[in-house]
Design a protein around this motif. Structure first.
Motif, PDB file in Angstrom:
ATOM      1  N   UNK A  18      24.896  11.469  41.662  1.00  0.00           N
ATOM      2  CA  UNK A  18      25.714  11.290  42.863  1.00  0.00           C
ATOM      3  C   UNK A  18      27.168  11.652  42.596  1.00  0.00           C
ATOM      4  N   UNK A  19      27.693  11.168  41.478  1.00  0.00           N
ATOM      5  CA  UNK A  19      29.090  11.452  41.166  1.00  0.00           C
ATOM      6  C   UNK A  19      29.293  12.941  40.900  1.00  0.00           C
ATOM      7  N   UNK A  20      28.373  13.548  40.173  1.00  0.00           N
ATOM      8  CA  UNK A  20      28.488  14.974  39.879  1.00  0.00           C
ATOM      9  C   UNK A  20      28.432  15.799  41.164  1.00  0.00           C
ATOM     10  N   UNK A  21      27.514  15.462  42.062  1.00  0.00           N
ATOM     11  CA  UNK A  21      27.416  16.184  43.329  1.00  0.00           C
ATOM     12  C   UNK A  21      28.670  16.006  44.166  1.00  0.00           C
ATOM     13  N   UNK A  22      29.204  14.792  44.167  1.00  0.00           N
ATOM     14  CA  UNK A  22      30.428  14.522  44.917  1.00  0.00           C
ATOM     15  C   UNK A  22      31.565  15.408  44.417  1.00  0.00           C
ATOM     16  N   UNK A  23      31.728  15.464  43.109  1.00  0.00           N
ATOM     17  CA  UNK A  23      32.814  16.258  42.529  1.00  0.00           C
ATOM     18  C   UNK A  23      32.584  17.755  42.716  1.00  0.00           C
ATOM     19  N   UNK A  24      31.323  18.161  42.661  1.00  0.00           N
ATOM     20  CA  UNK A  24      31.005  19.585  42.794  1.00  0.00           C
ATOM     21  C   UNK A  24      31.103  20.071  44.230  1.00  0.00           C
ATOM     22  N   UNK A  25      30.412  19.384  45.156  1.00  0.00           N
ATOM     23  CA  UNK A  25      30.309  19.875  46.518  1.00  0.00           C
ATOM     24  C   UNK A  25      31.398  19.349  47.451  1.00  0.00           C
ATOM     25  N   UNK A  26      31.932  18.178  47.176  1.00  0.00           N
ATOM     26  CA  UNK A  26      32.944  17.618  48.064  1.00  0.00           C
ATOM     27  C   UNK A  26      34.359  17.827  47.560  1.00  0.00           C
ATOM     28  N   UNK A  27      34.508  17.946  46.249  1.00  0.00           N
ATOM     29  CA  UNK A  27      35.837  18.174  45.699  1.00  0.00           C
ATOM     30  C   UNK A  27      36.005  19.597  45.179  1.00  0.00           C
ATOM     31  N   UNK A  28      34.914  20.334  45.050  1.00  0.00           N
ATOM     32  CA  UNK A  28      34.994  21.733  44.661  1.00  0.00           C
ATOM     33  C   UNK A  28      35.403  21.975  43.222  1.00  0.00           C
ATOM     34  N   UNK A  29      35.140  21.019  42.336  1.00  0.00           N
ATOM     35  CA  UNK A  29      35.524  21.183  40.939  1.00  0.00           C
ATOM     36  C   UNK A  29      34.534  22.070  40.197  1.00  0.00           C
ATOM     37  N   UNK A  30      35.014  22.698  39.141  1.00  0.00           N
ATOM     38  CA  UNK A  30      34.145  23.530  38.313  1.00  0.00           C
ATOM     39  C   UNK A  30      33.290  22.645  37.419  1.00  0.00           C
ATOM     40  N   UNK A  31      32.272  23.234  36.814  1.00  0.00           N
ATOM     41  CA  UNK A  31      31.405  22.473  35.914  1.00  0.00           C
ATOM     42  C   UNK A  31      32.191  21.919  34.724  1.00  0.00           C
ATOM     43  N   UNK A  32      33.102  22.716  34.190  1.00  0.00           N
ATOM     44  CA  UNK A  32      33.878  22.249  33.042  1.00  0.00           C
ATOM     45  C   UNK A  32      34.807  21.103  33.420  1.00  0.00           C
ATOM     46  N   UNK A  33      35.383  21.160  34.617  1.00  0.00           N
ATOM     47  CA  UNK A  33      36.257  20.084  35.083  1.00  0.00           C
ATOM     48  C   UNK A  33      35.464  18.801  35.307  1.00  0.00           C
ATOM     49  N   UNK A  34      34.281  18.948  35.898  1.00  0.00           N
ATOM     50  CA  UNK A  34      33.431  17.775  36.112  1.00  0.00           C
ATOM     51  C   UNK A  34      33.026  17.153  34.785  1.00  0.00           C
ATOM     52  N   UNK A  35      32.733  17.996  33.812  1.00  0.00           N
ATOM     53  CA  UNK A  35      32.305  17.484  32.504  1.00  0.00           C
ATOM     54  C   UNK A  35      33.394  16.630  31.869  1.00  0.00           C
ATOM     55  N   UNK A  36      34.658  16.997  32.097  1.00  0.00           N
ATOM     56  CA  UNK A  36      35.765  16.218  31.556  1.00  0.00           C
ATOM     57  C   UNK A  36      35.856  14.850  32.238  1.00  0.00           C
TER      58      UNK A  36
END
Length: 203
Positions: free
Chosen positions: A141-159
Motif C-alpha cells: 500500500x505504501x509503495x503504491x501510494x508513493x509510486x502512483x499518487x506521489x509519482x516517485x521513482x523506484x530508487x526514491x521509494x526504496x530510500x
C-alpha cells in the motif's frame, strides 16, 4: 512572483536556498497538502502530522544555506516528514516496534472510500476496490501510494521504505499483476482511483 506549479522546482529550490521568501512560500503551498495526506497514512494522529510538517519546513528554512541541490523537492520533503514522524513517535513511546507500526497503520482505505463516496461510484466498484485493498499487504500500500499518487521513482521509494530498488519494482509488478488478475477488464478503473486521489485535500 513565484509560480505555483511543479514545473519549475529547480529554480524554486535555488531561489529558496538564496533566501527568497516567495520561493519558500511557493514550496510550502505546493507540497503541504501532499505531505499531510502521506503523513495521515503513517499515523492516525493528525495533530502530530501537522506538527511534524511544521517542523520539517522550520528545519528546511533554518538549514537552507547548507542544503544540497535536489531535482525532486517532493521526494526530499516526503522522506523528511517520514523521518520526523518516526522520531517523534518513538520518542513519545506510542509504539513498541517502530517499523511494524508505520506499516500496519498505513491506511489507504480511507482515501479510496472517501473518493468513492464523493463521486457516487456504484456499489459494485466500491466492493471491488475494497476486495483489492484487503488483498494487499501494508508495505504494498505504501509503495503504491508513493509510486502512483506521489509519482516517485523506484530508487526514491526504496530510500523511503528502506528496501532495495529491485524489491520495490517487484512489489509494484506483483501488485499490478494481482489487480489485473482480480479486476480483469476493469483494471483501468482501479488506476483511475489511484491517480485521482492526488486531488483529495484532507486539510
Amino acid at each position: 512572483m513565484m509560480q505555483d506549479s511543479e514545473g519549475n522546482t529547480d529554480y524554486l529550490w535555488k531561489e529558496f536556498k538564496r533566501g527568497n521568501q516567495l520561493a519558500f512560500a511557493s514550496i510550502y503551498n505546493l507540497y503541504v497538502d501532499r505531505l499531510f495526506i502521506y503523513g495521515s497514512k503513517l499515523t492516525p494522529d493528525r495533530e502530530l502530522v501537522k506538527d511534524c510538517i511544521q517542523e520539517v519546513f522550520f528545519d528546511l528554512y533554518n538549514k537552507r544555506h547548507s542544503l544540497s541541490d535536489t531535482d525532486n523537492i517532493r521526494y526530499y520533503l516526503l522522506k523528511s516528514l517520514k523521518n520526523t514522524l518516526l522520531r517523534k513517535i518513538q520518542r513519545e513511546r506510542r509504539i513498541i516496534e517502530l517499523n511494524k507500526k508505520t506499516t500496519s497503520d498505513f491506511n489507504i482505505e480511507y482515501s479510496f472510500e472517501k473518493k468513492i463516496i464523493e463521486n457516487e461510484i456504484e456499489e459494485e466498484k466500491k466492493l471491488l476496490v475494497k476486495t483489492i485493498l484487503a488483498d494487499l499487504n501494508d508495505k504494498q500500500k505504501e509503495i503504491l501510494f508513493l509510486r502512483f499518487m506521489q509519482g516517485l521513482s523506484y530508487s526514491e521509494i526504496s530510500e523511503i521504505v528502506d528496501i532495495a530498488s529491485d524489491s520495490v519494482k517487484k512489489q509494484v509488478y506483483r501488485t499490478v499483476k494481482k489487480i489485473r488478475k482480480s479486476l480483469g477488464a476493469k483494471t483501468n478503473m482501479i488506476f483511475y482511483l489511484f491517480f485521482n486521489l492526488q486531488k483529495v485535500s484532507t486539510f
